[in-house]
Structures are given as C-alpha cells and as structure tokens.
Motif scaffolding. Structure first.
Motif, short mmCIF file in Angstrom:
data_model
loop_
_atom_site.label_atom_id
_atom_site.label_comp_id
_atom_site.label_asym_id
_atom_site.label_seq_id
_atom_site.Cartn_x
_atom_site.Cartn_y
_atom_site.Cartn_z
N LEU A 1 0.81 -1.21 0.00
CA LEU A 1 0.00 0.00 0.00
C LEU A 1 0.85 1.26 0.00
CD1 LEU A 1 -2.65 -1.09 2.65
CD2 LEU A 1 -2.94 -1.05 0.17
N ARG A 2 2.04 1.18 0.56
CA ARG A 2 2.89 2.36 0.68
C ARG A 2 3.83 2.56 -0.51
NH1 ARG A 2 2.75 5.11 5.34
NH2 ARG A 2 1.75 4.14 7.16
N MET A 3 3.93 1.58 -1.38
CA MET A 3 4.82 1.73 -2.54
C MET A 3 4.28 2.77 -3.50
SD MET A 3 6.32 -2.01 -3.50
CE MET A 3 7.35 -2.89 -2.34
N GLN B 1 -4.58 4.60 -7.05
CA GLN B 1 -4.72 3.19 -6.75
C GLN B 1 -5.36 2.97 -5.38
OE1 GLN B 1 -3.87 -0.05 -8.52
NE2 GLN B 1 -5.39 -0.23 -6.90
N LEU B 2 -4.95 3.74 -4.40
CA LEU B 2 -5.53 3.62 -3.07
C LEU B 2 -7.01 3.99 -3.07
CD1 LEU B 2 -2.67 5.13 -0.86
CD2 LEU B 2 -3.29 2.71 -1.10
N VAL C 1 -6.04 -5.49 5.58
CA VAL C 1 -4.67 -4.97 5.56
C VAL C 1 -3.84 -5.68 6.63
CG1 VAL C 1 -3.23 -2.95 5.99
CG2 VAL C 1 -5.37 -2.71 4.69
N LEU C 2 -2.66 -6.09 6.22
CA LEU C 2 -1.71 -6.70 7.15
C LEU C 2 -0.65 -5.65 7.46
CD1 LEU C 2 -1.30 -9.59 8.36
CD2 LEU C 2 0.43 -9.93 6.59
N PRO C 3 -0.76 -4.96 8.61
CA PRO C 3 0.15 -3.86 8.92
C PRO C 3 1.54 -4.35 9.32
CG PRO C 3 -1.34 -4.23 10.75
CD PRO C 3 -1.79 -5.14 9.65
N PHE C 4 2.50 -3.43 9.25
CA PHE C 4 3.86 -3.78 9.65
C PHE C 4 3.89 -4.34 11.07
CE2 PHE C 4 5.29 -0.41 6.48
CZ PHE C 4 5.78 -1.34 5.58
N PHE D 1 -7.64 2.30 7.52
CA PHE D 1 -6.19 2.35 7.33
C PHE D 1 -5.85 2.90 5.94
CE2 PHE D 1 -1.98 0.84 6.38
CZ PHE D 1 -1.31 0.79 7.59
N ILE D 2 -6.53 2.38 4.92
CA ILE D 2 -6.29 2.84 3.54
C ILE D 2 -6.71 4.29 3.38
CG2 ILE D 2 -6.86 2.47 1.11
CD1 ILE D 2 -7.29 -0.51 1.80
N TYR D 3 -7.84 4.65 4.00
CA TYR D 3 -8.32 6.03 3.92
C TYR D 3 -7.29 6.98 4.55
CZ TYR D 3 -11.27 10.13 4.56
OH TYR D 3 -11.78 11.40 4.53
#
Length: 279
Positions: free
Chosen positions: A173-175, A186-187, A203-206, A271-273
């Motif tokens: 998501l961060r790329m 894309q997001l 979402v699988l967060p860090f 998270f994406i928002y």
C-alpha cells in the motif's frame, strides 16, 4: 492445441478415482471397453470425455461420492470458450488457464506482500508494472497484458461477481508505483472496490509481525468442492498451479493465519483512507 488447466484437472481427478479403486489404467480401460492408450489420453486431459462417460467411469471405480461425480461432469465437454481465447496468440497458456480458473471459481482468496492484487489494480498502476518487466516488453505487449488484466476483473465486477477476499500487506500500500498521483489513485480505487458487497479487503500492517509464508503472491481459487480447489502462485518464470490435497491444506492454513493477523475489514478501510489523506 494443448489441454487447458481445467481439462488437465479433470484427467487428474479421474486418475485419482481409478487409483483409489486399486485399478491399473489397463485394467480400467478393459472394464470400460476401450484401449489403454485412450485411458492415458483421458487422464492427461488430451481426450475430451462426456458427462455420461465420467459417470460410467465413476461407477466402474465404485465411487459413491455423488457430489464429486456431479462436479466432475460439469468439467466435461472439451475446452471452455471464453474471452481469454482472444489472447491465445499474445499471452502464455498459463495466463489463459488463470483466467479460466477464475471464471469457474466459486470464491477467490488472495494474499500479497509487495503488490496490489491484479483484480484490484487500476489501469495506470498496472501499466507501470508491465513497463518495468525484465526484459523490457514492446509497447503492444504491454497493451495486450493490460487489456487482459482489466478483463480478468469481470469476475468481481461483472454480472455474476464471486466472493473475493484480498489480504494486502502495508508494504504494498505504501509503494509509490508510478509516482504520487498514480499511487493515490490506486488507493482510492481500493476503497471503491472495498464498497462492493462481494469484496473484502484486509490490511496486514507492519506491526502484525512475521509474514507466515515466503511473501510469494497466493491466489486460492475455490471449486464446487474443497478437493477441487486450486492454488496459483506467481513466480518469475510464470504461473504455478497446485492441487494436491496437502498443498491445498497448507495454503488454506497460511491464508487463515494471514487473515487472523490482519485488520478487520472496517479497520482496513480506515487504514487505507488514512494513507489517502496523507498521500
């Protein structure tokens, strides 16, 4: 023309039924009244069989699993003609098999660590990815791949959408694929797709810790019965399809663990928002 993945799978399942009955291919062919060479062709997916023939084979093998037999009869009749056949001259056979697999799937579950799932990609995002392939593709090759990828999305956005669960790592998501504007688009597209009733984003967060697999993209296609499921793995050399019972069980467990470690759908959308707001 070589057999499709679906034709090969039917042959594999018929071979499994024969082997469970303790019959050699020669003995089974003799029971059914045809030559052993034809039996080999059927089990290799190179000889089309009718639904009646499948039922006759299952009866000869004393198979009492009527649900399985009915599911196998649905796989008969030769090649499935679909939109992907138009790409036969331009794309590897494995990609045509992937489209056919998704077309017949009853559910899809995917997990990716460094990429956005293909069925959720925007045109701009996908074009950048294809242009970066090594060795560099010709412009027309990029357009063929792009057109093919967008048409694949019909399985979740078309008239008969199937349930689709995508587990996406925060890294993907961060790329900034294609730059800030393309990445933001894309997001935003992910958020839009997440509003579809059949699409579930997780979402699988860090902070979730170790990734319970090699990080290789996983595409799990459910069939009409669990034993007819298929796992598709992406690799540099192309698509790899797995259907052994042990492999299916392994990847179901991997996906279950990934889901358990991921944010729930509501938290994932938030998270994406948050990423979009700060893009």
């Amino acid at each position: 023309m070589p057999p499709t993945l679906r034709q090969r799978r039917l042959g594999v399942e018929l071979r499994k039924l024969r082997e469970r009955a303790g019959l050699t291919s020669t003995a089974a062919a003799a029971r059914l009244g045809f030559q052993q060479a034809r039996m080999s062709m059927i089990e290799a997916g190179r000889y089309a069989v009718s639904a009646d023939r499948v039922r006759a084979m299952a009866s000869s093998y004393s198979c009492a699993d009527h649900k399985l037999v009915n599911a196998l009869t649905e796989m008969t009749g030769g090649r499935t003609r679909g939109w992907w056949d138009a790409y036969a001259e331009f794309l590897p056979p494995a990609l045509l098999d992937l489209a056919e697999l998704e077309h017949h799937a009853t559910r899809l579950r995917v997990a990716l660590a460094i990429h956005i799932p293909g069925l959720l990609q925007t045109v701009d995002h996908a074009r950048v990815l294809f242009q970066g392939v090594v060795p560099p593709p010709m412009a027309y090759q990029v357009e063929h791949r792009l057109s093919y990828r967008m048409k694949r999305q019909v399985v979740i956005q078309g008239e008969r959408p199937i349930p689709y669960t995508a587990i996406i790592h925060e890294a993907a998501l961060r790329m900034q694929v294609g730059g800030a504007a393309t990445a933001r688009g894309q997001l935003e597209h992910l958020l839009k797709m997440g509003e579809l009733d059949n699409v579930t984003l997780r979402v699988l967060p860090f902070g979730s810790g170790a990734f319970p697999s090699t990080g290789q993209p996983i595409d799990y296609a459910s069939g009409p019965l669990p034993q007819l499921d298929t796992v598709q793995l992406d690799a540099h050399h192309g698509c790899e399809f797995l259907d052994a019972e042990a492999e299916l069980a392994k990847y179901r467990t991997v996906l279950d663990r990934l889901e358990a470690n991921s944010l729930d759908p509501a938290a994932s959308k938030e998270f994406i928002y948050h990423l979009v707001r700060n893009a």
